[in-house]
Design a protein around this motif. Structure first.
Motif, PDB file in Angstrom:
ATOM      1  N   VAL A   9      -0.361   4.045  -7.424  1.00  0.00           N
ATOM      2  CA  VAL A   9       0.810   3.536  -8.176  1.00  0.00           C
ATOM      3  C   VAL A   9       1.250   4.133  -9.540  1.00  0.00           C
ATOM      4  CG1 VAL A   9       1.892   1.227  -9.194  1.00  0.00           C
ATOM      5  CG2 VAL A   9       0.328   1.216  -7.094  1.00  0.00           C
ATOM      6  N   THR A  10       2.567   4.487  -9.738  1.00  0.00           N
ATOM      7  CA  THR A  10       3.092   5.042 -10.781  1.00  0.00           C
ATOM      8  C   THR A  10       4.053   4.030 -11.571  1.00  0.00           C
ATOM      9  OG1 THR A  10       4.800   6.320  -9.924  1.00  0.00           O
ATOM     10  CG2 THR A  10       2.861   7.336 -10.060  1.00  0.00           C
TER      11      THR A  10
ATOM     12  N   ARG B  69       0.919  -1.104  -0.009  1.00  0.00           N
ATOM     13  CA  ARG B  69      -0.028  -0.092  -0.066  1.00  0.00           C
ATOM     14  C   ARG B  69       0.935   1.343   0.057  1.00  0.00           C
ATOM     15  NH1 ARG B  69      -5.151  -1.742   0.505  1.00  0.00           N
ATOM     16  NH2 ARG B  69      -5.025  -4.078   1.543  1.00  0.00           N
ATOM     17  N   PRO B  70       0.367   2.514  -0.206  1.00  0.00           N
ATOM     18  CA  PRO B  70       1.037   3.639  -0.485  1.00  0.00           C
ATOM     19  C   PRO B  70       1.644   4.107   0.776  1.00  0.00           C
ATOM     20  CG  PRO B  70      -1.230   4.109  -1.050  1.00  0.00           C
ATOM     21  CD  PRO B  70      -1.040   2.569  -0.810  1.00  0.00           C
ATOM     22  N   PRO B  71       2.597   5.158   0.633  1.00  0.00           N
ATOM     23  CA  PRO B  71       3.060   5.730   1.807  1.00  0.00           C
ATOM     24  C   PRO B  71       2.195   6.707   2.579  1.00  0.00           C
ATOM     25  CG  PRO B  71       4.407   6.515   0.202  1.00  0.00           C
ATOM     26  CD  PRO B  71       3.404   5.296  -0.474  1.00  0.00           C
ATOM     27  N   THR B  72       1.157   7.450   1.616  1.00  0.00           N
ATOM     28  CA  THR B  72       0.303   8.135   2.018  1.00  0.00           C
ATOM     29  C   THR B  72      -1.068   7.714   1.713  1.00  0.00           C
ATOM     30  OG1 THR B  72       0.480   9.415   0.254  1.00  0.00           O
ATOM     31  CG2 THR B  72       1.868   9.950   2.052  1.00  0.00           C
TER      32      THR B  72
ATOM     33  N   LYS C 184       1.891  14.073   8.095  1.00  0.00           N
ATOM     34  CA  LYS C 184       2.127  13.930   6.521  1.00  0.00           C
ATOM     35  C   LYS C 184       1.411  12.920   5.597  1.00  0.00           C
ATOM     36  CE  LYS C 184       6.740  15.902   7.253  1.00  0.00           C
ATOM     37  NZ  LYS C 184       8.122  15.722   6.976  1.00  0.00           N
ATOM     38  N   GLY C 185       0.150  12.861   6.014  1.00  0.00           N
ATOM     39  CA  GLY C 185      -0.748  11.912   4.845  1.00  0.00           C
ATOM     40  C   GLY C 185      -1.141  10.610   5.369  1.00  0.00           C
ATOM     41  N   LEU C 186      -0.489  10.188   6.779  1.00  0.00           N
ATOM     42  CA  LEU C 186      -0.494   8.807   7.005  1.00  0.00           C
ATOM     43  C   LEU C 186      -0.510   8.742   8.599  1.00  0.00           C
ATOM     44  CD1 LEU C 186      -0.431   6.074   5.583  1.00  0.00           C
ATOM     45  CD2 LEU C 186       1.902   5.937   6.535  1.00  0.00           C
TER      46      LEU C 186
ATOM     47  N   PRO D 145       0.816  11.080  -5.394  1.00  0.00           N
ATOM     48  CA  PRO D 145       0.774  11.700  -4.226  1.00  0.00           C
ATOM     49  C   PRO D 145      -0.791  11.073  -3.958  1.00  0.00           C
ATOM     50  CG  PRO D 145       0.692  13.415  -5.960  1.00  0.00           C
ATOM     51  CD  PRO D 145       1.404  12.028  -6.631  1.00  0.00           C
ATOM     52  N   GLY D 146      -1.362  11.240  -2.496  1.00  0.00           N
ATOM     53  CA  GLY D 146      -2.718  11.091  -2.358  1.00  0.00           C
ATOM     54  C   GLY D 146      -3.447  12.534  -1.838  1.00  0.00           C
TER      55      GLY D 146
END
Length: 738
Positions: free
Chosen positions: A255-256, A247-250, A661-663, A303-304
């Motif tokens: 996924v890019t 899963r993403p860090p934020t 920071k988003g997480l 980014p999220g």
């Protein structure tokens, strides 16, 4: 509204080799309709806004639909009831089994309650939430079982050539005056005969109940403690392979690129690596291999929506969004107070999980779901399949607290299964569940009370909250009932309607206003036990104590003076008396009390707290009194109130999520400081008030009063005014890597 005044019940025989019945519950204000008829106009609620209750809205939304409850009697005497709700540990299957056994005069162990698959024809009648299941099912379940009993009696009467009035039912059998006995299993086939003449079926009067209202152990308790209870990941679905997601860090990141997809695919046991909107999925022969492969992935992330947000920015936004108070404190004494509550994880013992088998022309899903109809619709749309080609099985779940209203895991599993062309068993890890699961929104509260000559003249409460996501079926229910709501509420949005129908002051406090402002952030949120009430009413109960202190009044007597009715005062008095309110406590220890009313029920909670060790503030005793109208299973009700107390201890003292920071920083139970056994009071007493009327809601009832009581006890013990929750909220751990 009385049960008979609200709904009429039509029971039909289902074509089956043994007795099978379905009951449609419909408003008696509606014209008779078949299961396929268009929904009729929903009857109106009473006009005053303070009479509107969210549970009643649920019942009204379901009234015009084909509310089919299915009951079957097998030839071995087993009584099977298909429950269109989810069991997540709240004891619903036990309570429903008790209702069925009561009406059929059958032993409880003869009743088996099975969870229904998603049934779109039920429309608004398969969402489990808002403390509404027993309230909405109490009448229909009893009528369905009573209809089955009537057919069994009729079958025995025909077999023995005796009048039905001469027969009785007992212990899962029909009994004749001459001693003849026919077990239900022996009558099941004959009772299914459409030509059978059956007298009108009427449920027992409550005065005749022998099982309902008696403390009863859970029907699934032995299975749970012996490991035989089958949860989602215990299911043996042929070919389904373990799956986890990177899963993403934020929150909400995308996924890019995956730099080493082929290398990871070549790792031992790995079967596939696929990208879905929420991350990169690894499917392997074992969960261990899947986790190793996930850790080896090299993923570039987009980014999220909340990457720039941390706790400080959230608090600033909420404070700025809080509307001003309107009553000027010019001529009378007043009290102003502001409160902050942190984000909170649902943290159920069972993390998010699902099994999915998606083929080109059909799909089958298994998961713990509280809104399976919306899940089925969403998954069908995402897969591009017709709704009738997607089967969604509801599996008993290990906890929810609102989390399983959403179906993230089921949707993810379906997308992964389609992408890799094989059945998958998707598991969210504990870190996934804590960091990327939905959370109770952070809130800011601004309260002002004014008084004169011992009377509270005004009480204003302004709530600013991170926006709560209600895209799980509740919105549709509220839309369906909008025309029946009083002016003002009917025009409100989903969140506003839920707030206005659940958050009410139980006190005669003059001009009382409670408003909600929501702030969009992109942070994944969801209903958490008691939704708005836990924080809103918890904060209000703190202010009630502080007003009493300003007026030189005892907190219990002050509440008694301003509570609106005798039933409320009886609950408060019970808690105060049983808890020995006012007894002498050592320095650093104190009592606190609070009251709450919601979903047709009311409760008071008294706690004692020990703050002498600042590193381990502890609730040492709790006394809870509750009036829920008519409790079906008092033992289950006690468990619900104890759960609410534990949630309140956790989130008032230590448990919360730090957004950075988003997480969230927290990633496990060792970091999200939910109460452990050492944190729970050794002395807890729950008192259930005598039964009256119909059942009220109980699942969410216990949290708000306990929040207020704990905060008030802390204030009295320390001489401080608690304003930010949880009270002990340090980052005392090393966060897991993102």
């Amino acid at each position: 509204m009385a049960e008979q005044g609200r709904r009429a019940f039509l029971t039909q025989l289902v074509a089956a080799p043994t007795l099978a019945l379905a009951t449609r519950a419909a408003s008696d204000a509606l014209a008779p309709a078949t299961a396929h008829a268009a929904p009729a106009v929903i009857p109106s609620l009473p006009a005053p806004a303070d009479l509107v209750d969210l549970g009643e809205l649920f019942i009204l939304a379901g009234a015009p639909t084909a509310h089919l409850l299915v009951l079957r009697v097998d030839t071995d005497g087993t009584i099977v009831f298909r429950l269109p709700r989810e069991e997540v540990g709240q004891g619903l299957t036990t309570a429903v089994a008790m209702l069925v056994a009561e009406e059929l005069d059958a032993p409880l162990d003869h009743v088996r309650v099975e969870l229904d698959d998603a049934r779109p024809e039920l429309l608004f009648n398969q969402l489990t939430g808002s403390s509404n299941s027993i309230r909405s099912l109490y009448g229909p379940v009893r009528h369905t079982a009573a209809a089955a009993r009537a057919r069994l009696l009729a079958a025995a009467a025909r077999q023995w050539a005796l009048p039905v009035r001469n027969l009785t039912t007992r212990d899962g059998a029909v009994h004749a005056p001459d001693g003849r006995t026919a077990p239900y299993g022996d009558l099941a086939t004959a009772a299914a005969d459409p030509a059978l003449t059956v007298l009108a079926a009427t449920p027992k009067p409550e005065s005749a109940h022998t099982l309902v209202g008696r403390p009863t152990g859970r029907v699934d308790a032995r299975a749970m403690v012996t490991g035989r209870q089958r949860y989602t990941l215990d299911l043996d679905v042929p070919g389904a392979k373990p799956c986890v997601l990177r899963r993403p860090p934020t929150l909400g990141g995308t996924v890019t690129a995956v730099a080493n997809r082929d290398a990871v695919r070549a790792m031992p046991g790995v079967l596939d690596v696929v990208t879905v909107p929420t991350g990169v999925a690894v499917v392997a022969e074992t969960f261990g291999q899947a986790l190793d492969a996930r850790a080896a992935l090299q993923v570039s992330w987009g980014p999220g929506p909340a990457d720039a947000l941390s706790d400080a920015q959230i608090r600033t936004r909420l404070r700025a969004a809080t509307p001003p108070l309107l009553v000027p404190p010019l001529l009378t004494p007043y009290l102003d107070a502001e409160f902050d509550f942190a984000f909170v994880s649902h943290a159920p013992m069972e993390t998010n999980s699902a099994v999915a088998d998606v083929r080109p022309d059909r799909a089958e899903i298994w998961s713990g779901l509280k809104s399976p109809i919306i899940a089925q619709q969403t998954i069908a749309a995402a897969l591009g399949l017709p709704l009738d080609k997607v089967t969604v099985h509801v599996v008993q779940a290990g906890g929810s607290f609102g989390r399983r209203l959403f179906f993230d895991a089921a949707l993810e599993a379906a997308l992964v299964s389609r992408a890799c062309g094989r059945p998958v068993r998707l598991m969210w890890t504990r870190v996934d569940d804590t960091r990327h699961g939905r959370m109770r929104p952070a809130t800011h509260h601004r309260i002002r009370a004014t008084w004169a000559l011992g009377e509270v003249l005004s009480f204003e409460h302004r709530v600013a909250a991170v926006e709560t996501d209600f895209r799980h079926g509740l919105g549709e229910i509220l839309t369906a009932t909008a025309a029946s709501l009083p002016a003002g509420i009917g025009n409100a949005g989903f969140a506003q309607t839920l707030f206005l129908t659940t958050v009410k002051s139980p006190y005669h406090f003059g001009l009382t206003t409670q408003t909600l402002t929501e702030v969009p952030t992109g942070i994944p949120t969801g209903s958490w036990r008691s939704v708005y009430s836990a924080n809103t009413r918890g904060a209000e109960e703190v202010v009630v104590d502080e007003i009493a202190a300003r007026l030189g009044k005892d907190p219990v007597q002050f509440r008694r003076t301003f509570l609106k009715d005798a039933a409320q005062r009886a609950v408060l008095d019970k808690a105060a008396t049983e808890g020995q309110w006012g007894r002498t406590m050592p320095p650093g220890c104190a009592q606190g009390i609070a009251f709450h009313e919601e979903y047709g029920s009311r409760t008071a909670c008294l706690v004692e707290i020990d703050t002498r060790d600042p590193e381990h503030v502890r609730v040492t005793k709790a006394v809870i009194a509750a009036d829920v109208g008519r409790p079906v299973n008092p033992k289950g009700l006690e468990a619900q109130l104890l759960g609410g107390l534990t949630d309140a201890i956790s989130t008032t003292l230590r448990a919360g999520l730090h957004l950075d920071k988003g997480l969230p920083l927290e990633g496990s139970y060792s970091q999200f400081h939910y109460a452990r056994q050492r944190d729970t009071p050794r002395d807890v007493r729950v008192h259930i008030m005598p039964a009256t009327g119909e059942p009220g809601g109980a699942g969410e009832l216990g949290v708000p009063a306990a929040v207020g009581a704990i905060a008030n006890a802390y204030a009295r013990a320390t001489g401080t005014r608690p304003r930010s929750f949880p009270l002990d909220f340090d980052v005392d751990f090393t966060p897991y890597p993102r």
